[in-house]
Design an enzyme around this catalytic site. Sequence first.
Site, mmCIF file in Angstrom:
data_model
loop_
_atom_site.group_PDB
_atom_site.id
_atom_site.type_symbol
_atom_site.label_atom_id
_atom_site.label_comp_id
_atom_site.label_asym_id
_atom_site.label_seq_id
_atom_site.Cartn_x
_atom_site.Cartn_y
_atom_site.Cartn_z
ATOM 1 N N SER A 95 -7.849 4.126 -7.116
ATOM 2 C CA SER A 95 -7.569 2.968 -6.253
ATOM 3 C C SER A 95 -8.877 2.572 -5.575
ATOM 4 O O SER A 95 -9.349 3.275 -4.681
ATOM 5 C CB SER A 95 -6.515 3.313 -5.199
ATOM 6 O OG SER A 95 -5.301 3.599 -5.823
ATOM 7 N N LYS A 170 -2.315 -2.951 -6.031
ATOM 8 C CA LYS A 170 -2.250 -1.662 -5.314
ATOM 9 C C LYS A 170 -2.559 -1.862 -3.830
ATOM 10 O O LYS A 170 -1.895 -1.282 -2.966
ATOM 11 C CB LYS A 170 -3.230 -0.670 -5.941
ATOM 12 C CG LYS A 170 -3.368 0.675 -5.201
ATOM 13 C CD LYS A 170 -2.065 1.472 -5.188
ATOM 14 C CE LYS A 170 -2.106 2.676 -4.253
ATOM 15 N NZ LYS A 170 -2.768 3.842 -4.778
ATOM 16 N N LYS A 238 -8.335 4.607 3.671
ATOM 17 C CA LYS A 238 -9.235 4.112 2.617
ATOM 18 C C LYS A 238 -8.665 2.845 1.991
ATOM 19 O O LYS A 238 -9.366 1.849 1.799
ATOM 20 C CB LYS A 238 -9.426 5.192 1.545
ATOM 21 C CG LYS A 238 -10.355 4.781 0.411
ATOM 22 C CD LYS A 238 -10.066 5.526 -0.889
ATOM 23 C CE LYS A 238 -8.988 4.837 -1.677
ATOM 24 N NZ LYS A 238 -8.777 5.377 -3.020
#
Length: 294
Positions: A95, A170, A238
């Site tokens: 990701s 995502k 993140k």
Amino acid sequence: MANIGFIGLGIMGAPMAGHLINGGYTVYTFTHGETPKALVDAGAKQCASGAEVARNADIIITMVPDTPHVEDALFNPEGVAAGLSKGKIVVDMSSISPVATKEFAKRINALGCEYLDAPVSGGEVGAKAASLTIMVGGSETAFNNVKPIFELMGKNITLVGGNGDGQITKVANQIIVALNIEAVGEALLLAAKAGADPAKVRQALMGGFANSRILEVHGERMVKRTFDPGFRIELHQKDLNLALTTARQLGVSLPNTATAQELFNACAAHGGKAWDHSAMVRALEKMANYEIGQ
């Protein structure tokens, strides 16, 4: 049957690679440290570099923590790109930044190879159960070639669009999850402080329009105070950082995503980087000077 390369054998990558070996594929591996013994025993072929993996495999998968790690795995002097020949497919299941992804795809395409960005949702549990959601960006041809491999690792597999579209999906997923956690946290905290039983409030809400997977799973964690990860706060930080950075690059305002990130930052400041992301509620509880389980 195509040979597969797998780079990055952490808590997600190791079980994912295991499913491919169990599916009958020859899998060439490279990771920081040693390939786990269980994979070697199952038949994984350990390589000394990403380039060696790429020379042996037709489809090369990367599953590493963040954008700089993908760049390093692909483009360091002994990285994947150094071992590629025309017609191979690189699949990044990490990701990472949607903007950087488009750049990586161009560099791989220039070598005569296809590139798919295919980040996943479902965490360690989904990786072990082969039930990951896989969101893919890239060409339809490459997607159709790799789909049987995706099907060994996941259930809900969607070609969203071109390169970068998998990653932006995502990022969108992580925004929705974070804001849902925040909403459930506020609702249960208010109910508990007002004197209602938060477990019964949750039960009642699960029968109505406010029901969600987050209320079901993470609401229960908040009530029972079970904050061992599933999905660590530092990883969600993140992902929201990717959302906010991309939003700045595109000139989009994401006010509530920023708030959710600040609540995660507050948890991290209290030693909570490794807590499950449902523990975002602890930041709300600090502000209220009240705990849901009180």
